[in-house]
Design a protein around this motif. Structure first.
Motif, mmCIF file in Angstrom:
data_model
loop_
_atom_site.group_PDB
_atom_site.id
_atom_site.type_symbol
_atom_site.label_atom_id
_atom_site.label_comp_id
_atom_site.label_asym_id
_atom_site.label_seq_id
_atom_site.Cartn_x
_atom_site.Cartn_y
_atom_site.Cartn_z
ATOM 1 N N VAL A 555 0.847 -1.192 0.000
ATOM 2 C CA VAL A 555 0.000 0.000 0.000
ATOM 3 C C VAL A 555 0.881 1.239 0.000
ATOM 4 C CG1 VAL A 555 -1.848 -1.182 1.226
ATOM 5 C CG2 VAL A 555 -0.123 0.091 2.518
ATOM 6 N N GLN A 556 0.303 2.363 -0.410
ATOM 7 C CA GLN A 556 1.024 3.641 -0.427
ATOM 8 C C GLN A 556 0.090 4.752 0.020
ATOM 9 O OE1 GLN A 556 3.782 4.245 -3.598
ATOM 10 N NE2 GLN A 556 3.443 6.436 -3.692
ATOM 11 N N PRO A 557 0.165 5.126 1.321
ATOM 12 C CA PRO A 557 -0.664 6.240 1.791
ATOM 13 C C PRO A 557 -0.305 7.518 1.044
ATOM 14 C CG PRO A 557 0.261 4.999 3.633
ATOM 15 C CD PRO A 557 0.941 4.507 2.395
ATOM 16 N N PRO A 558 -1.289 8.375 0.757
ATOM 17 C CA PRO A 558 -1.014 9.559 -0.066
ATOM 18 C C PRO A 558 -0.203 10.611 0.679
ATOM 19 C CG PRO A 558 -3.278 9.594 0.705
ATOM 20 C CD PRO A 558 -2.710 8.274 1.127
ATOM 21 N N LEU A 563 -2.659 14.129 -3.065
ATOM 22 C CA LEU A 563 -3.932 14.698 -2.640
ATOM 23 C C LEU A 563 -4.422 15.807 -3.559
ATOM 24 C CD1 LEU A 563 -3.194 14.980 1.194
ATOM 25 C CD2 LEU A 563 -4.590 13.237 0.063
ATOM 26 N N LYS A 564 -3.568 16.286 -4.496
ATOM 27 C CA LYS A 564 -3.902 17.442 -5.324
ATOM 28 C C LYS A 564 -4.380 17.011 -6.708
ATOM 29 C CE LYS A 564 -0.828 20.696 -5.378
ATOM 30 N NZ LYS A 564 0.475 21.381 -5.472
ATOM 31 N N ASP A 565 -5.322 17.802 -7.253
ATOM 32 C CA ASP A 565 -5.685 17.604 -8.640
ATOM 33 C C ASP A 565 -4.931 18.610 -9.507
ATOM 34 O OD1 ASP A 565 -6.973 20.043 -8.345
ATOM 35 O OD2 ASP A 565 -8.984 19.202 -8.278
ATOM 36 N N ARG A 566 -5.286 18.706 -10.800
ATOM 37 C CA ARG A 566 -4.548 19.579 -11.709
ATOM 38 C C ARG A 566 -4.693 21.049 -11.361
ATOM 39 N NH1 ARG A 566 -5.381 16.642 -17.466
ATOM 40 N NH2 ARG A 566 -7.546 16.784 -16.825
ATOM 41 N N LYS A 575 -7.770 8.081 -0.754
ATOM 42 C CA LYS A 575 -7.298 6.957 0.043
ATOM 43 C C LYS A 575 -5.969 6.437 -0.500
ATOM 44 C CE LYS A 575 -10.964 7.001 2.624
ATOM 45 N NZ LYS A 575 -10.893 7.444 4.040
ATOM 46 N N ALA A 576 -5.373 5.561 0.277
ATOM 47 C CA ALA A 576 -4.090 4.973 -0.114
ATOM 48 C C ALA A 576 -4.243 4.122 -1.367
ATOM 49 C CB ALA A 576 -3.533 4.132 1.031
ATOM 50 N N GLN A 577 -3.203 4.102 -2.182
ATOM 51 C CA GLN A 577 -3.158 3.191 -3.315
ATOM 52 C C GLN A 577 -2.840 1.790 -2.793
ATOM 53 O OE1 GLN A 577 -1.621 5.122 -7.124
ATOM 54 N NE2 GLN A 577 -0.415 6.199 -5.586
#
Length: 804
Positions: A555-558, A563-566, A575-577
């Motif tokens: 897993v990879q917590p953000p 957390l940001k969009d464009r 959520k975490a990947q």
């Protein structure tokens, strides 16, 4: 002098020296055994003062070609045994048999470390000496070695970043002495990227895993790079200077060995390389780095150490003009851009870590680490560009071949940014290990806090043929913009427990490693559990094979970037990947031409149940936090490692990969991920002149098939256009002028030099113009054309290195 002429001159000089020496090799062979006569495998057999050596096979036998007609010292060494040295002087073509018995050493041995080297088949060990020889343009010598390993790919020689088995740069874990290290976050291109954190002059060991790593490592999905810095026992120093910068390092220890110090300073400027780009202008990059590792032994069982790093990276660029030729054979195109303005960036980072290590006996080790990382980054630019898109004459029968015959478009753009980032990451970590006869137990706990201030003021205005894009008949619109002021603090805690069990069977040795990780992140209020397991089997066969199988949940917590969009908007619900991974592989150790070789193969599959989609432009990753996806990555990695030339190690790697994702709700199904690179090949090859190993040749070769990309500000499903393949060959030719066995003058300063060498690196030997990204322009008819952003052309780099 032209590069080709210079190369021919150097070759003639090298050949003339080789003919003058009139010396060929001799053949040294024999066996290494214990005092009781049992053969010892993996014993190092090296020539003192020369880059030549080999290891014994499972029966303790070895074969090594050595220079003739000169005095030599052969060194036999192995952990846990007393080293031996033998003096020889051979004749050309002579065959010498030398059998050696090594006595056990009475020194205390770190049993935990030795056991891990044998059982961790999902970690590859690399000799750090190779980092001193590989030709490299990015000033990240360790990373340059990593890029030659199977499963690892790169498409940018200006960057030390790499992709592993379909993962992006942010999915790679990097540790130095158990401390996780970071790089600046706002870097947009390899031109701006400074020095790698890892100082190759200070490295004692390198371990790397391209997947399926154990639970004791952190929460990311792609790879682990585990670096150890030296704890010196005596004085040593080195210095190096080249056209790309320089470095110096010093190490020493007190007489009672209680206090040791190793430190280094580095300077890098890639101005010389950047002058070969299509974009002409005044480049003034300046990257400096100071680093130190200090250890103090308070008692026989307790020591304290400090690791510190300060990096100051400045990038100034005043563009002037750019001319790029591209297109196809039937429609050759050219774009010319005239610039005004400048870019001025600053990336300043500091890392400090204090570690307390308690080892009351050879079985138990307890460690407490307090660390802090701080970065202050600024990206400032105002650049006005006016471009002309022309079609070129393609008829080779006319005198105007290559001249402009038709103007397809005229336009301009204005890029503006005032971006600032202040980030601090604090962590407190405990790690423990207990080694019994059959079990190796590892455990740990980490608490981490992040404080981040992210200010973005960035916009792009574009027009084509007098119309602002996007077009509106009532207002002037920006092509893209982002205005944010994000401030947030969060904490996370993680823990792991892992056991390695050695199981003796009648048919061989079996090692089972099972572990579990737990992670809680306060910002997303998410608790994650990651079980992992690996099995290594060493069958008792006549032929040496090793089989291993590993897998689990990764897993990879953000972090704040995920957390940001464009537009720069934060999405706290991200959520975490998450992924499930399995890796199956084997190793075959064999002899060819009386020399050791290792063939390794690995087959892997990753299923991503939750992904945050992203797009890549150069080395900048832009996440799309407002979207979610599922995906997969599968592939095959093959590599062969051995003495293709007697006494020196070389290797080659081939990897096949397919990785796709399906974005939830976009209706476009499966699309290739930005790292979907079907075929990669890499090679690191070493050679030396027969009979005279003071002349060495090092070759690094890279090939990566076409990566997907798409238009700017386009939707993720549009990123299906493929860039040309990445092809690069770097060549290094070096001469050792002074070595340990060289004749010395009576000059005081000359007697202090242990080694003096000079090398010539031919970077991008074949002169291939690789594409790293695209600059998009519009024609008079509204069509979009992707103008390639090419990487560096062929350049020569001269390097002088000294060791004291």
């Amino acid at each position: 002098m032209k590069p080709v002429a210079l190369l021919l001159t150097l070759f003639c000089l090298f050949a003339a020296d080789g003919l003058r020496s009139q010396s060929l090799n001799a053949l040294l062979s024999g066996s290494v055994s214990t005092a009781e006569g049992a053969g010892l495998s993996s014993v190092n057999v090296n020539l003192k003062g020369f880059p030549i050596g080999t290891t014994t096979d499972k029966n303790g036998k070895y074969t090594l070609q050595i220079p003739a007609n000169r005095p030599l010292t052969v060194v036999f060494s192995m952990v846990g045994y007393q080293s031996q040295e033998k003096q020889l002087e051979t004749k050309a073509g002579e065959r010498i048999k030398l059998d050696i018995q090594l006595a056990e050493s009475n020194e205390n041995i770190e049993e935990v470390t030795i056991r891990q080297q044998r059982t961790q088949q999902n970690m590859s060990r690399i000799d750090p000496q190779f980092s001193q020889t590989i030709p490299d343009a990015s000033s990240g010598a360790v990373e340059a070695l990593i890029k030659t390993l199977p499963g690892v790919s790169t498409n940018n020689e200006l960057s030390s970043q790499y992709s592993v088995r379909g993962g992006n740069y942010d999915e790679n874990l990097v540790y130095v002495n158990d401390i996780e290290v970071y790089r600046p976050f706002l870097v947009r291109s390899g031109q701006q990227e400074g020095l790698s954190f890892i100082n190759s002059d200070m490295v004692s060991s390198i371990e790397f895993s391209s997947g399926g790593f154990d639970a004791k490592y952190g929460d990311k999905m792609a790879s682990v790079l585990d670096i150890r810095y030296r704890q010196p026992k005596e004085f040593a120093a080195s210095a190096s200077v080249s056209l790309l910068g320089g470095s110096v390092h010093v190490e020493d220890a007190t007489k009672n060995q209680r206090l040791s110090f190793i430190g280094g300073a580095r300077y890098k400027t890639n101005r010389y390389l950047l002058n070969s780009l299509d974009e002409n202008g005044d480049y003034n990059p300046s990257f400096t780095d100071l680093q130190a590792y200090i250890t103090y032994q308070l008692s026989e069982s307790f020591d304290v150490s400090f690791l510190g790093n300060m990096a100051k990276n400045d990038y100034l660029f005043i563009p002037q003009t750019r001319t790029t030729t591209f297109g196809t054979w039937t429609q050759p195109l050219e774009t010319k851009v005239y610039f005004e303005g400048q870019e001025k960036d600053h990336f300043n980072t500091q890392t400090g870590a204090l570690a307390f290590n308690f080892h009351p006996n050879s079985q138990l080790n307890l460690k407490l680490i307090a660390s802090a990382f701080q970065t202050k980054e600024e990206v400032n630019y105002d650049i006005l560009g006016e471009y002309y898109l022309n079609e070129l004459e393609q008829d080779w029968s006319t005198s105007g071949t290559g001249d402009s015959i038709l103007n397809l478009g005229v336009g301009s753009f204005l890029n503006h940014a005032r971006n600032k980032l202040d980030a601090t990451v604090y962590s407190l970590t405990h790690k423990g290990a207990y080694d019994s006869e059959d079990h190796l137990l590892n455990w740990g706990f980490k608490f981490q806090r992040e404080d981040i201030t992210d200010k973005v003021n960035e916009w792009v205005m574009r027009d084509s043929t007098g119309y602002s894009l996007p077009y509106s008949d009532s207002e002037v619109l920006l092509y893209s913009s982002s205005f944010t002021n994000n401030q947030f603090s969060t904490w996370q805690a993680s823990a792991h427990l892992q056991d390695t069990w050695a199981i003796d069977t009648e048919s061989g040795n079996l090692y089972l490693t099972s572990g579990i990780r737990a992670n809680y992140r306060e910002y997303s209020n998410e608790f994650l559990v990651s079980p992992r397991v690996s099995v290594s089997y060493f069958p008792d066969w006549e032929k040496q094979f090793v089989f291993h199988l590993s897998g689990g949940r990764y897993v990879q917590p953000p972090f704040f970037k995920e957390l940001k969009d464009r537009d720069g908007t934060i999405h706290p619900e991200t959520k975490a990947q998450k992924s499930w991974q399995v890796v199956a592989g084997s190793e075959y150790l064999f002899q060819a031409w009386d020399r050791p070789f290792r063939f390794k193969s690995e087959l892997y599959y990753k299923y991503f149940s939750q992904l945050t989609p992203y797009q890549i432009n150069n080395v900048q990753i832009q996440y799309l936090a407002d979207q979610q996806a599922r995906g997969y990555a599968t592939g095959l990695d093959l590599s062969i490692h051995g003495e293709f030339v007697s006494g020196v190690q070389s290797w080659a790697s081939v990897s096949l990969l397919q990785t796709e994702e399906n974005i939830v709700g976009d209706g476009h199904g499966w699309i290739p991920r930005p790292t979907d690179q079907f075929l990669t090949f890499s090679m690191f090859f070493q050679d030396y002149f027969p009979g005279n190993p003071t002349y060495k040749v090092h070759l690094a070769v890279f090939y990566g098939s076409r990566l997907p990309t798409g238009p700017p500000n386009g939707e993720r499903y549009m990123d299906t256009f493929r860039m040309p393949p990445y092809r690069r060959v770097d060549l290094g030719i070096s001469k050792t002028i002074i070595s340990a066995d060289s004749f010395r003058t009576k000059s005081a300063w000359m007697t202090k030099i242990k080694e003096l060498s000079v090398s010539l690196e031919v970077l991008n030997l074949l002169g291939i113009k690789n594409t790293v990204s695209y600059f998009w322009v519009s024609s008079n008819y509204g069509d979009m054309f992707g103008v390639p952003n090419y990487l560096t052309e062929r350049k020569l780099n001269l390097r002088l290195s000294m060791k004291f």
